[in-house]
Each structure stands twice: as C-alpha cells, then as structure tokens.
Design an enzyme around this catalytic site. Sequence first.
Site, mmCIF file in Angstrom:
data_model
loop_
_atom_site.group_PDB
_atom_site.id
_atom_site.type_symbol
_atom_site.label_atom_id
_atom_site.label_comp_id
_atom_site.label_asym_id
_atom_site.label_seq_id
_atom_site.Cartn_x
_atom_site.Cartn_y
_atom_site.Cartn_z
ATOM 1 C CD GLU A 165 41.283 -2.785 -3.504
ATOM 2 O OE1 GLU A 165 41.667 -1.937 -2.695
ATOM 3 O OE2 GLU A 165 40.402 -2.558 -4.357
ATOM 4 C CB CYS A 166 37.399 -8.314 -3.492
ATOM 5 S SG CYS A 166 35.865 -9.207 -3.156
ATOM 6 N N GLY A 167 38.178 -9.929 -5.653
ATOM 7 C CA GLY A 167 38.344 -10.832 -6.776
ATOM 8 C C GLY A 167 39.780 -10.927 -7.235
ATOM 9 C CG MET A 199 38.869 -14.384 -4.342
ATOM 10 S SD MET A 199 37.133 -14.428 -4.857
ATOM 11 C CE MET A 199 36.410 -13.310 -3.652
ATOM 12 C CB THR A 242 42.710 -6.644 1.381
ATOM 13 O OG1 THR A 242 42.356 -5.811 0.258
ATOM 14 C CG2 THR A 242 44.047 -6.199 1.935
#
Length: 436
Positions: A327-329, A332, A427
């Site tokens: 999720e998010c970080g 990435m 995501t």
Amino acid sequence: MAAGLVISAPASGVGKTTLTLALARAWRNRGLNVQCFKSGPDYIDPAFHAAATGRASVNVDSWAMDRATIAHLVNRRSDADIVLAEGSMGLFDGVAARGVSGTGATADIADMLGWPVVLVIDPAGQAQTAAAIAAGLRDYRAGVRLAGVVLNRIASPRHEDLVRRALNDAGIAVFGALPRHAEISLPKRHLGLVQAEEQAEIGKLIDEAARFVSEHVDLDAVLQSAAAWSPQPAANGLNVTPPGQRIALARDAAFSFVYPHMLEAWRAAGAEISPFSPLADETPDPSADVCWLPGGYPELHAGRIAANARFHAGLRAFAETRPVHGECGGYMVLGSALTDAEGVRHEMTGLLGLETSFAKRRMHLGYRLAALAAPMPGHQAGARLRGHEFHYSTIVVQPDTPLAVVHDATGAVIAETGSRRGHVTGTFFHLIAEDR
C-alpha cells in the site's frame, strides 16, 4: 457506563491533537480509564493516543464504514470511564458526496454516537468574532451538540477577556484558555506529525501538555459535559477479511501506516501477524502465506532500502509462490525504482514495474473507491474497496496490468489504478473497509 466527547475545531492546525493528548493523560493521571478514537483516515494520531492513554486507539470513518462497523469498534472499548474522539480538519469538513454512512466529517460521528463537541478555537487576529464562529458551528446542524470551547494560543489577558465575554453572551461555555506555549509543539513533516514511535521524549511531551492544560482548563467541567454512553446494538465483527492465515507484515520506521482496526480485524478472524523489518534487512517469515507492505516513509530511507540485498532477495523468493501486496509506500518499494526529493534514483525490489519520484512533489489526497479487476490478498475480483490516498509521489512509469478501476469521492476516475504482476499487487490507497 462511559462518557463520550468529541474534540473538534473550526479548521486544521489549531491544537486538537495536543488538547486530546493532554486531557487523556491528565484524566489517566487521576486514575480514569481513557479511550481515544480518531475520526477520519489518519494513521498517525492513534499512536499518540495510545501513548497518552495506554490503550489502543482506532479510526472511525463515516465515509468508508457503515454504522454497524463504527458501533462494533466503539462497543469493544466501552469499558472506559471517558471516551475522547479526536476529529479531523474542521467539524463539518467532509467530501461532497455521501459515502456509506456520511461524508467523513467529524460531525457525523458526533451525531451518530450522541457525543457532545468540545471546540478548540484559536482566536489569533480576532476577538469577538471567535464567538460568532463558535455560535455558527453550534447552530449549523441539528443533532450535533456543542459542550463548550477551549481557547488556544491566547495573546494576552485582555484578549482572553474580550473573547470570553463574547462567548458568554452567546451562551457558550468556556472551559479554559491556553496561552502560547512553544514547549508542547508536536514536530511535523510532509505527511503530518512525526510519528509517536520516532519521538523518544513523547511521554515527557504529553506529560508537559497535561500539566499545562490542567493549569488553564477546568478538567472537571469538561468531564461533566460528556454524555453518558452505553454500547449500541451492532453486528458482530468488522467487514475486513484478513489477507491470509499467517501474515508477514513489514513494520518499522519506513513501513508504519497501518490502521489499527485492520490489525484488530485480522487477529479477530484468527490470522497471525509476523512482523519483520526491511530497514534491518530482514525477510518475510518463510512460514507465512502472504506478505503485506504498508505505507510509511520509504522516501526518507530509500538508500538504505535499496542497499538491503537480503531483504530484496527474500521478498523476491517469497513472491515466487505466495501473494505480496503493498500500500502506498509499500507499493513504491515493490516497484522498480524510487527517486527521492533530492533527485537521487534508488533501485527498489523490482517485483512490479512501477517507478515513482518525489523530485517534483504533487499532493494526492482523498477517499478512494476501487472496483477490483483481479483478486488481491483478502479480496476477490469485483470487490468494492474503500480507502484513502495521501502522498506526494508521482508516477514516472507504470507498465503493469491495472489492479482496479478507482474513483474519488465525487465519482471521478483516478489515474492511480494500482497494478499487478504474478503474485504481486499494489495500490496507492490505504484500505479501510470493503463494501458489504
């Protein structure tokens, strides 16, 4: 039977968190069991609440959660003497379109649970106008009751007197007035407050806030204004499916944005959580059947993450046979590369083709409703997931298959669809709940 209050304000940045922590610690020092909640999608404030009270705090969110879920979360903590729900933004601030049980506004929670509101007002640059603002908030929505106000950052005794007189004339109780006090300012960074676990002196800071507020606020009057409250009828359980039976969860300073209610729901469903630290070059538990990388601050630790070869190899080996989700970080880090704010490009794990950059920052903020085009851990294709996105990174390239069709709270399509490759999904939004 507990008593409930909502701590809110006309806007962000006026001292809600500081007052919440100070009241919680002051009452705890008196021997009361204090329970905190956070209204809205904030994954940082609950850790501060826990530091102040010694009890886990969770989020309640009217846009993403139905009434039964909110009632269930609150009921599980009904053994407290006093309940404090800290709001987000201004009292009535939410999104334009109604979600599951509201717009995400703090006022929804106050109305739903019947808890009066204590307003924190910073009357900088004004005097009697502060009373007009408080009166307007008091009268704006039926069902939302104003208990009184605490004035913050008062400039002088004359300033306090002018504001107090105007509020008294408006029939609004003033519980106290706080002069400026730089020593209890909480440090911040680009996504909000510096996290509680990163502050070695957080206990002393909360103690100082409690001492300071106790000197200037009538704690007994605030406590007496709370509404007596008992558990409401609620469906059993939360509408959250654990992603697996044994979950390898990345957990350290770079991967820390996990909603407490998610972990609670996973454990309540019988799942086991096995934490590991990518920053310490650890690998997922080989006995786990799924790996979950939450958000956090990978951009602050990108060089270290890039250099941790054991973590990279272990995660890649895990992903060959079992699901991995970010999720998010965390998403990435599952990608090919991350460019930090100084323009330095760091190689990530390469499990997805996503490449992101903080060199040209642009804020992405808001609720998200995602319809899954393919399964992800804990959710089948076609599931409708509600979450929240908040980051400053931009996509350089995203070559993989989109994971979902994503809309914001107004129904507009969002370009950040998430992606998938093999057993790996990711995501940009943080999951809050699945639509029932």
